[in-house]
Design a protein around this motif. Structure first.
Motif, PDB file in Angstrom:
ATOM      1  N   ARG A 120      -4.828   3.631   1.883  1.00  0.00           N
ATOM      2  CA  ARG A 120      -5.498   3.312   0.631  1.00  0.00           C
ATOM      3  C   ARG A 120      -6.727   4.221   0.394  1.00  0.00           C
ATOM      4  NH1 ARG A 120      -9.230  -0.676   0.500  1.00  0.00           N
ATOM      5  NH2 ARG A 120      -8.114  -1.611   2.371  1.00  0.00           N
ATOM      6  N   THR A 121      -7.359   4.535   1.165  1.00  0.00           N
ATOM      7  CA  THR A 121      -8.640   5.374   0.697  1.00  0.00           C
ATOM      8  C   THR A 121      -8.602   6.872   0.887  1.00  0.00           C
ATOM      9  OG1 THR A 121      -9.577   4.984   3.292  1.00  0.00           O
ATOM     10  CG2 THR A 121     -10.045   3.203   1.154  1.00  0.00           C
ATOM     11  N   SER A 122      -7.627   7.155   1.823  1.00  0.00           N
ATOM     12  CA  SER A 122      -7.616   8.784   2.293  1.00  0.00           C
ATOM     13  C   SER A 122      -6.456   9.586   1.690  1.00  0.00           C
ATOM     14  CB  SER A 122      -7.692   8.930   3.679  1.00  0.00           C
ATOM     15  OG  SER A 122      -8.793   8.336   4.113  1.00  0.00           O
ATOM     16  N   VAL A 123      -5.317   9.078   1.292  1.00  0.00           N
ATOM     17  CA  VAL A 123      -4.229   9.689   0.904  1.00  0.00           C
ATOM     18  C   VAL A 123      -4.268  10.077  -0.693  1.00  0.00           C
ATOM     19  CG1 VAL A 123      -1.656   9.811   0.981  1.00  0.00           C
ATOM     20  CG2 VAL A 123      -2.883   9.007   2.709  1.00  0.00           C
ATOM     21  N   VAL A 124      -4.062  11.616  -1.192  1.00  0.00           N
ATOM     22  CA  VAL A 124      -3.867  11.815  -2.357  1.00  0.00           C
ATOM     23  C   VAL A 124      -2.509  12.771  -2.362  1.00  0.00           C
ATOM     24  CG1 VAL A 124      -5.082  13.244  -4.163  1.00  0.00           C
ATOM     25  CG2 VAL A 124      -6.427  11.991  -2.531  1.00  0.00           C
ATOM     26  N   GLN A 125      -1.735  12.486  -3.381  1.00  0.00           N
ATOM     27  CA  GLN A 125      -0.338  13.161  -3.682  1.00  0.00           C
ATOM     28  C   GLN A 125      -0.949  14.593  -4.086  1.00  0.00           C
ATOM     29  OE1 GLN A 125       1.713  10.226  -5.711  1.00  0.00           O
ATOM     30  NE2 GLN A 125       3.070   9.962  -4.155  1.00  0.00           N
ATOM     31  N   GLY A 126       0.026  15.622  -3.909  1.00  0.00           N
ATOM     32  CA  GLY A 126       0.016  16.698  -4.459  1.00  0.00           C
ATOM     33  C   GLY A 126       1.274  17.262  -4.877  1.00  0.00           C
ATOM     34  N   ILE A 127       1.518  18.011  -5.988  1.00  0.00           N
ATOM     35  CA  ILE A 127       2.561  18.414  -6.532  1.00  0.00           C
ATOM     36  C   ILE A 127       2.495  20.054  -6.340  1.00  0.00           C
ATOM     37  CG2 ILE A 127       4.102  18.767  -8.498  1.00  0.00           C
ATOM     38  CD1 ILE A 127       2.959  15.962  -9.469  1.00  0.00           C
ATOM     39  N   HIS A 128       3.571  20.798  -5.948  1.00  0.00           N
ATOM     40  CA  HIS A 128       3.615  22.195  -5.910  1.00  0.00           C
ATOM     41  C   HIS A 128       4.150  22.410  -7.169  1.00  0.00           C
ATOM     42  CE1 HIS A 128       3.334  22.908  -1.561  1.00  0.00           C
ATOM     43  NE2 HIS A 128       4.004  21.779  -1.317  1.00  0.00           N
ATOM     44  N   THR A 129       3.135  23.531  -8.067  1.00  0.00           N
ATOM     45  CA  THR A 129       3.324  23.801  -9.075  1.00  0.00           C
ATOM     46  C   THR A 129       3.900  25.418  -9.125  1.00  0.00           C
ATOM     47  OG1 THR A 129       1.044  24.461  -9.390  1.00  0.00           O
ATOM     48  CG2 THR A 129       1.771  22.461 -10.178  1.00  0.00           C
ATOM     49  N   ASP A 130       3.694  26.170  -7.917  1.00  0.00           N
ATOM     50  CA  ASP A 130       3.917  27.361  -7.916  1.00  0.00           C
ATOM     51  C   ASP A 130       4.247  27.737  -6.425  1.00  0.00           C
ATOM     52  OD1 ASP A 130       4.421  30.009  -8.401  1.00  0.00           O
ATOM     53  OD2 ASP A 130       2.536  30.428  -8.921  1.00  0.00           O
ATOM     54  N   ASP A 172      -7.870   4.225  -8.400  1.00  0.00           N
ATOM     55  CA  ASP A 172      -8.900   3.622  -7.636  1.00  0.00           C
ATOM     56  C   ASP A 172      -9.583   4.553  -6.412  1.00  0.00           C
ATOM     57  OD1 ASP A 172      -6.268   3.862  -6.253  1.00  0.00           O
ATOM     58  OD2 ASP A 172      -6.452   2.350  -4.956  1.00  0.00           O
ATOM     59  N   LEU A 173      -9.187   5.890  -6.478  1.00  0.00           N
ATOM     60  CA  LEU A 173      -9.836   6.776  -5.740  1.00  0.00           C
ATOM     61  C   LEU A 173     -10.827   7.332  -6.432  1.00  0.00           C
ATOM     62  CD1 LEU A 173      -7.061   8.506  -3.478  1.00  0.00           C
ATOM     63  CD2 LEU A 173      -8.697   6.953  -2.851  1.00  0.00           C
ATOM     64  N   LEU A 174     -10.657   7.287  -7.582  1.00  0.00           N
ATOM     65  CA  LEU A 174     -11.570   8.218  -8.642  1.00  0.00           C
ATOM     66  C   LEU A 174     -13.109   7.188  -8.680  1.00  0.00           C
ATOM     67  CD1 LEU A 174      -9.429   9.591 -11.304  1.00  0.00           C
ATOM     68  CD2 LEU A 174     -10.542  10.770  -9.114  1.00  0.00           C
ATOM     69  N   THR A 175     -14.131   7.724  -8.378  1.00  0.00           N
ATOM     70  CA  THR A 175     -15.298   6.920  -8.176  1.00  0.00           C
ATOM     71  C   THR A 175     -16.446   7.943  -8.924  1.00  0.00           C
ATOM     72  OG1 THR A 175     -16.105   7.592  -6.164  1.00  0.00           O
ATOM     73  CG2 THR A 175     -14.762   5.359  -6.304  1.00  0.00           C
ATOM     74  N   THR A 195       0.915  -1.233   0.119  1.00  0.00           N
ATOM     75  CA  THR A 195      -0.035  -0.078   0.035  1.00  0.00           C
ATOM     76  C   THR A 195       0.904   1.339  -0.058  1.00  0.00           C
ATOM     77  OG1 THR A 195      -1.796  -1.260   1.039  1.00  0.00           O
ATOM     78  CG2 THR A 195      -1.945   1.358   1.303  1.00  0.00           C
ATOM     79  N   ARG A 196       1.887   1.139   0.977  1.00  0.00           N
ATOM     80  CA  ARG A 196       2.984   2.300   0.758  1.00  0.00           C
ATOM     81  C   ARG A 196       3.447   2.668  -0.426  1.00  0.00           C
ATOM     82  NH1 ARG A 196       8.450   2.207   0.742  1.00  0.00           N
ATOM     83  NH2 ARG A 196       8.516   0.065   0.504  1.00  0.00           N
ATOM     84  N   GLN A 197       3.931   1.654  -1.366  1.00  0.00           N
ATOM     85  CA  GLN A 197       4.448   1.737  -2.800  1.00  0.00           C
ATOM     86  C   GLN A 197       3.361   2.240  -3.665  1.00  0.00           C
ATOM     87  OE1 GLN A 197       5.814  -2.125  -3.163  1.00  0.00           O
ATOM     88  NE2 GLN A 197       7.693  -1.741  -2.324  1.00  0.00           N
ATOM     89  N   GLN A 198       2.170   1.992  -3.397  1.00  0.00           N
ATOM     90  CA  GLN A 198       1.025   2.287  -4.390  1.00  0.00           C
ATOM     91  C   GLN A 198       0.688   3.905  -4.003  1.00  0.00           C
ATOM     92  OE1 GLN A 198      -2.252  -0.005  -3.844  1.00  0.00           O
ATOM     93  NE2 GLN A 198      -1.144  -1.673  -5.043  1.00  0.00           N
TER      94      GLN A 198
END
Length: 133
Positions: free
Chosen positions: A96-106, A117-120, A46-49
């Motif tokens: 698995r169900t609550s973590v979403v990655q974010g990228i600093h763009t500015d 798998d989070l998009l429903t 799960t950590r790797q995903q």
């Protein structure tokens, strides 16, 4: 005393452990060490995903998982082991169900990168629908 291949009586010891017949019987059909090892592997998968492409988060999660399992590897109480396994399963579900990655763009902007798998479907649920007239 009977030898238990690869695991200590409690958590992941992954050395040759020795357990009494009573302890072995208390572990159940699948065996407590096997269930603990399965949870350990599931947490790492799960950590790797969840933290894919984020080396710092991957390493921090790896260290934390390993640290928690090593800290409790000599636990022998079946009740305490069951409690810790419940916590581990809850953590895995939360990741698995609550973590979403974010990228600093500015400096003040964050782009979210949700896993597929989070998009429903965002369909509202109504327990008792009303009839249209």
């Amino acid at each position: 005393m009977r030898s238990v291949a690869g695991c200590t009586p409690a958590l992941i010891g992954c050395q040759e452990g020795v357990a009494s017949e009573a302890e072995s019987a208390a572990w159940g059909a699948m065996g407590q060490p096997a269930k603990v090892l399965q949870l350990f592997k599931t947490l790492h998968r799960t950590r790797q995903q969840v933290f894919k492409n984020d080396k710092r988060a991957l390493e921090a999660a790896r260290v934390k998982i390993n640290e928690e399992f090593k800290k409790h590897k000599n636990e022998t109480s079946p009740e305490k082991i069951k409690e810790m396994m419940k916590i581990g399963s809850d953590v895995e579900l939360l990741l698995r169900t609550s973590v979403v990655q974010g990228i600093h763009t500015d400096h003040d902007t964050l782009q979210l990168v949700p896993r597929k798998d989070l998009l429903t479907e965002n369909v509202p649920y109504c327990d008792a629908p009303t009839q249209k007239q």
